[in-house]
Design a protein around this motif. Structure first.
Motif, PDB file in Angstrom:
ATOM      1  N   UNK A   1      -8.634 -13.249   0.751  1.00  0.00           N
ATOM      2  CA  UNK A   1      -9.191 -12.892  -0.450  1.00  0.00           C
ATOM      3  C   UNK A   1     -10.355 -12.323  -0.250  1.00  0.00           C
ATOM      4  N   UNK A   2     -11.073 -12.629   0.902  1.00  0.00           N
ATOM      5  CA  UNK A   2     -12.409 -12.111   0.775  1.00  0.00           C
ATOM      6  C   UNK A   2     -12.636 -10.881   1.841  1.00  0.00           C
ATOM      7  N   UNK A   3     -11.191 -10.630   2.793  1.00  0.00           N
ATOM      8  CA  UNK A   3     -11.226  -9.647   3.530  1.00  0.00           C
ATOM      9  C   UNK A   3     -10.755  -8.339   3.003  1.00  0.00           C
ATOM     10  N   UNK A   4     -10.996  -7.026   3.558  1.00  0.00           N
ATOM     11  CA  UNK A   4     -10.657  -5.732   3.133  1.00  0.00           C
ATOM     12  C   UNK A   4     -10.325  -4.856   4.197  1.00  0.00           C
ATOM     13  N   UNK A   5      -9.407  -3.939   3.824  1.00  0.00           N
ATOM     14  CA  UNK A   5      -9.204  -2.764   4.820  1.00  0.00           C
ATOM     15  C   UNK A   5      -9.239  -1.457   4.027  1.00  0.00           C
ATOM     16  N   UNK A   6     -10.474  -0.704   4.153  1.00  0.00           N
ATOM     17  CA  UNK A   6     -10.621   0.256   3.035  1.00  0.00           C
ATOM     18  C   UNK A   6      -9.741   1.441   3.113  1.00  0.00           C
ATOM     19  N   UNK A   7      -8.899   1.551   4.219  1.00  0.00           N
ATOM     20  CA  UNK A   7      -7.624   2.647   4.286  1.00  0.00           C
ATOM     21  C   UNK A   7      -6.366   2.123   3.853  1.00  0.00           C
ATOM     22  N   UNK A   8      -6.310   0.888   3.716  1.00  0.00           N
ATOM     23  CA  UNK A   8      -4.912   0.056   3.242  1.00  0.00           C
ATOM     24  C   UNK A   8      -3.884   1.196   2.423  1.00  0.00           C
ATOM     25  N   UNK A   9      -4.768   1.135   1.335  1.00  0.00           N
ATOM     26  CA  UNK A   9      -3.839   1.849   0.120  1.00  0.00           C
ATOM     27  C   UNK A   9      -3.335   3.033   0.525  1.00  0.00           C
ATOM     28  N   UNK A  10      -4.030   4.020   1.106  1.00  0.00           N
ATOM     29  CA  UNK A  10      -3.602   5.160   1.562  1.00  0.00           C
ATOM     30  C   UNK A  10      -2.583   5.335   2.787  1.00  0.00           C
ATOM     31  N   UNK A  11      -2.321   4.141   3.500  1.00  0.00           N
ATOM     32  CA  UNK A  11      -1.558   4.179   4.577  1.00  0.00           C
ATOM     33  C   UNK A  11      -0.010   3.459   4.119  1.00  0.00           C
ATOM     34  N   UNK A  12       0.156   2.691   3.292  1.00  0.00           N
ATOM     35  CA  UNK A  12       1.215   1.896   3.245  1.00  0.00           C
ATOM     36  C   UNK A  12       2.002   2.456   1.707  1.00  0.00           C
ATOM     37  N   UNK A  13       3.158   1.990   1.745  1.00  0.00           N
ATOM     38  CA  UNK A  13       4.247   2.327   0.506  1.00  0.00           C
ATOM     39  C   UNK A  13       3.708   1.575  -0.678  1.00  0.00           C
ATOM     40  N   UNK A  14       4.092   2.124  -1.895  1.00  0.00           N
ATOM     41  CA  UNK A  14       3.671   1.620  -3.101  1.00  0.00           C
ATOM     42  C   UNK A  14       4.431  -0.204  -3.154  1.00  0.00           C
ATOM     43  N   UNK A  15       5.670  -0.135  -2.474  1.00  0.00           N
ATOM     44  CA  UNK A  15       6.092  -1.573  -2.422  1.00  0.00           C
ATOM     45  C   UNK A  15       5.356  -2.596  -1.877  1.00  0.00           C
ATOM     46  N   UNK A  16       4.770  -2.283  -0.470  1.00  0.00           N
ATOM     47  CA  UNK A  16       4.088  -2.992   0.089  1.00  0.00           C
ATOM     48  C   UNK A  16       2.655  -3.286  -0.694  1.00  0.00           C
ATOM     49  N   UNK A  17       2.152  -2.534  -1.366  1.00  0.00           N
ATOM     50  CA  UNK A  17       1.037  -2.487  -1.902  1.00  0.00           C
ATOM     51  C   UNK A  17       1.078  -3.727  -3.178  1.00  0.00           C
ATOM     52  N   UNK A  18       2.361  -3.328  -3.725  1.00  0.00           N
ATOM     53  CA  UNK A  18       2.606  -4.291  -5.056  1.00  0.00           C
ATOM     54  C   UNK A  18       2.785  -5.552  -4.560  1.00  0.00           C
ATOM     55  N   UNK A  19       3.513  -5.626  -3.428  1.00  0.00           N
ATOM     56  CA  UNK A  19       3.752  -7.366  -2.784  1.00  0.00           C
ATOM     57  C   UNK A  19       2.421  -7.775  -2.457  1.00  0.00           C
ATOM     58  N   UNK A  20       1.517  -7.095  -1.596  1.00  0.00           N
ATOM     59  CA  UNK A  20       0.316  -7.640  -1.112  1.00  0.00           C
ATOM     60  C   UNK A  20      -0.663  -8.046  -2.280  1.00  0.00           C
TER      61      UNK A  20
END
Length: 447
Positions: free
Chosen positions: A353-372
């Motif tokens: 919850x307190x960790x972050x990857x600033x580039x994650x959203x532009x690297x992964x698929x919309x499905x993975x982003x929704x699940x995460x």
């Protein structure tokens, strides 16, 4: 009289040749600083001090000037150095021998191998330890995913090839073990590990237990806590320079440094020794100037990539202490390890919850982003209701969101937990993350 070389060419050679050597003398030794006079040098130049007691040569580096007095910092032991010792200027900065022969070997903070009898130095080339960071306009965009083999990172904090990530934790929470897992399982051509200011007994343990088979494709640079502060400082730059060399060969490199806090402490010792004023928690201004110089050297270039993981040893588990705050603002994301999570025998103890990857959203698929996102939302909802659930004060049906979060909590915990010897393919991680909520939804509908 005949000459094999034309006379004018001989004169040109003679004009460019230096027929004498320049020497200075040690005038004073105060704390970590050696003061010398009679030298014409520049900041960063390596000088040799002849120790009259035993005839050895001690390496030093120019770190500053006071009027005509040169301030030197030792790269070797200070013992035996005193007033009157001869100082020879080399006209060179610190360099490290690099090449494929380094793979599977361990070096000290100055790039000197601990097992030199097994290395062929003739195949290596000298590479400057201090380099400038790549031109921003020549950096390639980060578009490819760097798989680490760890579900909590690949699924929730996806890292890109060429990204720089900080691992923030207190002592004994599992930073070194996590680095060892990344080194073994990451999809990289070369792994460079910088152990800066660590305990001497942990070096062999890290290589044999944590790295294991990954040591064959790794180069370990070790500057233990008993080494002079300048060696600890240079150890970080040496590890980065070796990573840069392999990056320039077009290889996919992973650089891991444990820890950046000890690098900052070494710079603080140097800064205080040469008279810098202390600021927050005793850190000198040069510390906050040196951090971006080191951290910006990694990342993408026009030839290859360095994906970097820097550990930050937070003081008293305070994630907002000066070094942690400064590093977090420079890097492209942060992974926080929680002592509270570790105490529950949950490994890796990543606070998602307190960790972050600033580039994650532009690297992964919309499905993975929704699940995460769904995992984060349910984990957050459970944390808010956890105290009520633990004391039995929460009644089922009071809140539909909380009810669902309680039902999926154990599957989420099972997904985030991982044994040290367990490797998870990136595709398997994404599939498990997707099935986590689909299966839970089916169960919820049946009930």
């Amino acid at each position: 009289m005949s000459f094999s070389v034309p006379l004018n060419q001989n004169l040109e050679i003679a004009q460019n040749h230096q027929f004498y050597s320049k020497y200075g003398k040690v005038s004073e030794v105060v704390g970590l600083i050696i003061k010398a006079s009679g030298l014409k040098v520049f900041v960063g130049e390596i000088c040799e001090v002849l120790v009259e007691k035993d005839g050895r040569v001690a390496l030093t580096e120019v770190v500053g000037f006071v009027k005509n007095t040169v301030l030197l910092m030792p790269l070797d032991d200070l013992e035996g150095i005193g007033p009157g010792c001869i100082v020879k200027q080399t006209g060179k900065t610190l360099q490290v021998s690099v090449g494929d022969e380094l793979l599977g070997h361990t070096l000290d903070g100055l790039g000197r191998p601990f097992d030199s009898e097994h290395m062929d130095f003739d195949k290596e080339v000298d590479y400057p330890v201090m380099q400038i960071s790549p031109n921003p306009f020549k950096r390639q965009p980060i578009e490819r995913i760097m798989s680490t083999g760890i579900r909590a990172i690949d699924g929730m904090l996806t890292v890109g090839e060429g990204q720089r990530i900080g691992i923030f934790a207190g002592s004994g929470v599992g930073k070194s073990t996590l680095l060892g897992m990344i080194a073994k399982y990451c999809q990289a051509d070369v792994v460079v590990v910088g152990l800066i200011g660590e305990r001497g007994r942990e070096v062999r343990e890290f290589i044999e237990k944590d790295l294991g088979e990954g040591y064959k494709k790794s180069v370990v640079v070790c500057a233990t806590s008993d080494m002079p502060p300048l060696v600890r400082l240079k150890g970080a730059h040496t590890a980065t320079a070796i990573a840069e060399y392999f990056r320039d060969q077009g290889k996919k490199v992973v650089l891991m440094m444990d820890s950046i806090t000890r690098f900052a402490m070494a710079q603080r010792e140097i800064g205080l020794s040469i008279g810098e004023p202390p600021t927050t928690k005793g850190y000198t201004p040069s510390v906050f100037a040196e951090l971006p110089k080191l951290l910006e050297r990694s990342g993408m270039s026009d030839k290859g990539s360095i994906t970097a993981f820097y550990t930050v040893l937070v003081d008293g588990d305070d994630m907002n202490e000066p070094i942690a705050d400064a590093v977090r603002g420079i890097l492209d994301g942060h992974i926080i390890l929680s002592r509270k999570i570790a105490s529950k025998n949950h490994y890796p103890a990543i606070d998602v919850l307190n960790s972050l990857s600033r580039l994650m959203k532009q690297l992964i698929t919309p499905e993975q982003y929704k699940d995460a996102s769904s995992l984060r939302e349910n984990l957050s909802a459970y944390d808010e209701a956890k105290d009520l659930v633990d004391i039995g004060a929460y009644k089922k049906g009071s809140n539909a969101i909380t009810d669902y979060a309680i039902k999926v909590h154990h599957p989420i915990e099972a997904f985030l937990k991982q044994q040290v010897t367990e490797y998870s393919l990136f595709e398997d991680t994404i599939s498990k993350l997707h099935n986590l909520f689909n299966e839970s939804s089916v169960i919820n509908e049946r009930r």
